[in-house]
Every structure is written in structure tokens, then in C-alpha cells.
Motif scaffolding. Sequence first.
Motif, mmCIF file in Angstrom:
data_model
loop_
_atom_site.group_PDB
_atom_site.id
_atom_site.type_symbol
_atom_site.label_atom_id
_atom_site.label_comp_id
_atom_site.label_asym_id
_atom_site.label_seq_id
_atom_site.Cartn_x
_atom_site.Cartn_y
_atom_site.Cartn_z
ATOM 1 N N PHE A 98 0.830 -1.204 0.000
ATOM 2 C CA PHE A 98 0.000 0.000 0.000
ATOM 3 C C PHE A 98 0.867 1.258 0.000
ATOM 4 O O PHE A 98 0.641 2.183 -0.780
ATOM 5 C CB PHE A 98 -0.944 -0.001 1.209
ATOM 6 C CG PHE A 98 -1.782 1.230 1.295
ATOM 7 C CD1 PHE A 98 -2.866 1.403 0.447
ATOM 8 C CD2 PHE A 98 -1.483 2.229 2.206
ATOM 9 C CE1 PHE A 98 -3.639 2.555 0.504
ATOM 10 C CE2 PHE A 98 -2.254 3.382 2.270
ATOM 11 C CZ PHE A 98 -3.341 3.528 1.423
ATOM 12 N N ILE A 99 1.878 1.280 0.850
ATOM 13 C CA ILE A 99 2.782 2.434 0.934
ATOM 14 C C ILE A 99 3.503 2.627 -0.399
ATOM 15 O O ILE A 99 3.610 3.742 -0.907
ATOM 16 C CB ILE A 99 3.776 2.278 2.102
ATOM 17 C CG1 ILE A 99 3.008 2.369 3.429
ATOM 18 C CG2 ILE A 99 4.886 3.309 2.029
ATOM 19 C CD1 ILE A 99 3.790 1.900 4.636
ATOM 20 N N HIS A 100 3.969 1.535 -0.982
ATOM 21 C CA HIS A 100 4.650 1.605 -2.282
ATOM 22 C C HIS A 100 3.703 2.169 -3.359
ATOM 23 O O HIS A 100 4.099 3.036 -4.146
ATOM 24 C CB HIS A 100 5.147 0.222 -2.697
ATOM 25 C CG HIS A 100 5.791 0.185 -4.041
ATOM 26 N ND1 HIS A 100 7.044 0.710 -4.278
ATOM 27 C CD2 HIS A 100 5.337 -0.282 -5.221
ATOM 28 C CE1 HIS A 100 7.329 0.556 -5.553
ATOM 29 N NE2 HIS A 100 6.313 -0.035 -6.149
ATOM 30 N N ALA A 101 2.470 1.688 -3.379
ATOM 31 C CA ALA A 101 1.514 2.169 -4.375
ATOM 32 C C ALA A 101 1.221 3.659 -4.180
ATOM 33 O O ALA A 101 1.087 4.392 -5.168
ATOM 34 C CB ALA A 101 0.217 1.369 -4.271
ATOM 35 N N CYS A 102 1.146 4.110 -2.949
ATOM 36 C CA CYS A 102 0.913 5.525 -2.694
ATOM 37 C C CYS A 102 2.079 6.381 -3.189
ATOM 38 O O CYS A 102 1.861 7.448 -3.775
ATOM 39 C CB CYS A 102 0.700 5.783 -1.195
ATOM 40 S SG CYS A 102 -0.875 5.149 -0.582
ATOM 41 N N LYS A 103 3.280 5.902 -2.993
ATOM 42 C CA LYS A 103 4.451 6.649 -3.463
ATOM 43 C C LYS A 103 4.503 6.698 -4.977
ATOM 44 O O LYS A 103 4.936 7.692 -5.562
ATOM 45 C CB LYS A 103 5.731 6.015 -2.917
ATOM 46 C CG LYS A 103 5.920 6.236 -1.441
ATOM 47 C CD LYS A 103 7.170 5.558 -0.924
ATOM 48 C CE LYS A 103 7.349 5.786 0.557
ATOM 49 N NZ LYS A 103 8.504 5.065 1.105
ATOM 50 N N GLU A 104 4.054 5.637 -5.628
ATOM 51 C CA GLU A 104 4.083 5.564 -7.090
ATOM 52 C C GLU A 104 3.077 6.502 -7.729
ATOM 53 O O GLU A 104 3.263 6.929 -8.870
ATOM 54 C CB GLU A 104 3.807 4.130 -7.560
ATOM 55 C CG GLU A 104 4.907 3.154 -7.231
ATOM 56 C CD GLU A 104 6.195 3.457 -7.982
ATOM 57 O OE1 GLU A 104 6.121 3.707 -9.197
ATOM 58 O OE2 GLU A 104 7.264 3.472 -7.364
ATOM 59 N N THR A 105 2.015 6.841 -7.038
ATOM 60 C CA THR A 105 0.974 7.670 -7.629
ATOM 61 C C THR A 105 1.161 9.154 -7.366
ATOM 62 O O THR A 105 0.420 9.974 -7.862
ATOM 63 C CB THR A 105 -0.428 7.259 -7.131
ATOM 64 O OG1 THR A 105 -0.482 7.393 -5.714
ATOM 65 C CG2 THR A 105 -0.738 5.829 -7.529
ATOM 66 N N VAL A 106 2.157 9.500 -6.562
ATOM 67 C CA VAL A 106 2.374 10.916 -6.244
ATOM 68 C C VAL A 106 3.171 11.598 -7.323
ATOM 69 O O VAL A 106 3.995 11.124 -7.974
ATOM 70 C CB VAL A 106 3.090 11.062 -4.874
ATOM 71 C CG1 VAL A 106 3.411 12.508 -4.592
ATOM 72 C CG2 VAL A 106 2.231 10.484 -3.786
#
Length: 106
Positions: A98-106
Motif C-alpha cells: 500500500f505504501i509503495h503504491a501511494c508513493k508511485e501515484t504521487v
Amino acid sequence: CKPIEGEYVIKTSPQFDRICRKLGIVNLIYVGFSTQGCVQFSPGGIEPMSSRGYRVMIIREATLGVEWPDTLEERLVTQLAIRNIELKFGFSIGAPDFIHACKETV
């Protein structure tokens, strides 16, 4: 603890639904205690919001069911509640993903 001025305070699923639609929110991410109770079935919880068409997700490491002394170590009640969510309402995700996906979308 109290809301900051301008923050929403939500008491019912229909109220939460109206606010989410107004803000264009379609994905809801859940964490919390009593996975098999409050998180799934309270107003604004997974079941009432998934039935209104929202994509719901629970973060596996950020929730805990009401465990018994003999189930706590393995988090058996929590695991069963997460499986129920995956089967009936939405899906689960691990915190690192989840954290990785959030960083990828920023």
C-alpha cells in the motif's frame, strides 16, 4: 479529540455516501479494531459502503479482530475476518504494498 474546523463528522452510511460522492471519492481504505464487527458493519464500514458501489480495501497489518487468548498469537479471528472481506466485499493489501503504491501515484 475533536474535529478540526471544516472537517466532516459522519454518523451514518448515507451521510458518508453523500460526502464521498460530493468529493468524487470512489475508493475507501479501512484500518482499525474489531475487523469482524466495527470495521465491516458499522455505519460507513466496509459492508454498507461496498453495497453502495465503493471499492473497499483493508490493510492487513493495520487491523485486528476481537481475538481470544488462544487465537491472538496467530490472529486467527483477524485472518478469518479479512478472508470474509475478500470473499464478500472487496480486497486486502499488505502495508508495504500500500505504501509503495501511494508513493508511485504521487
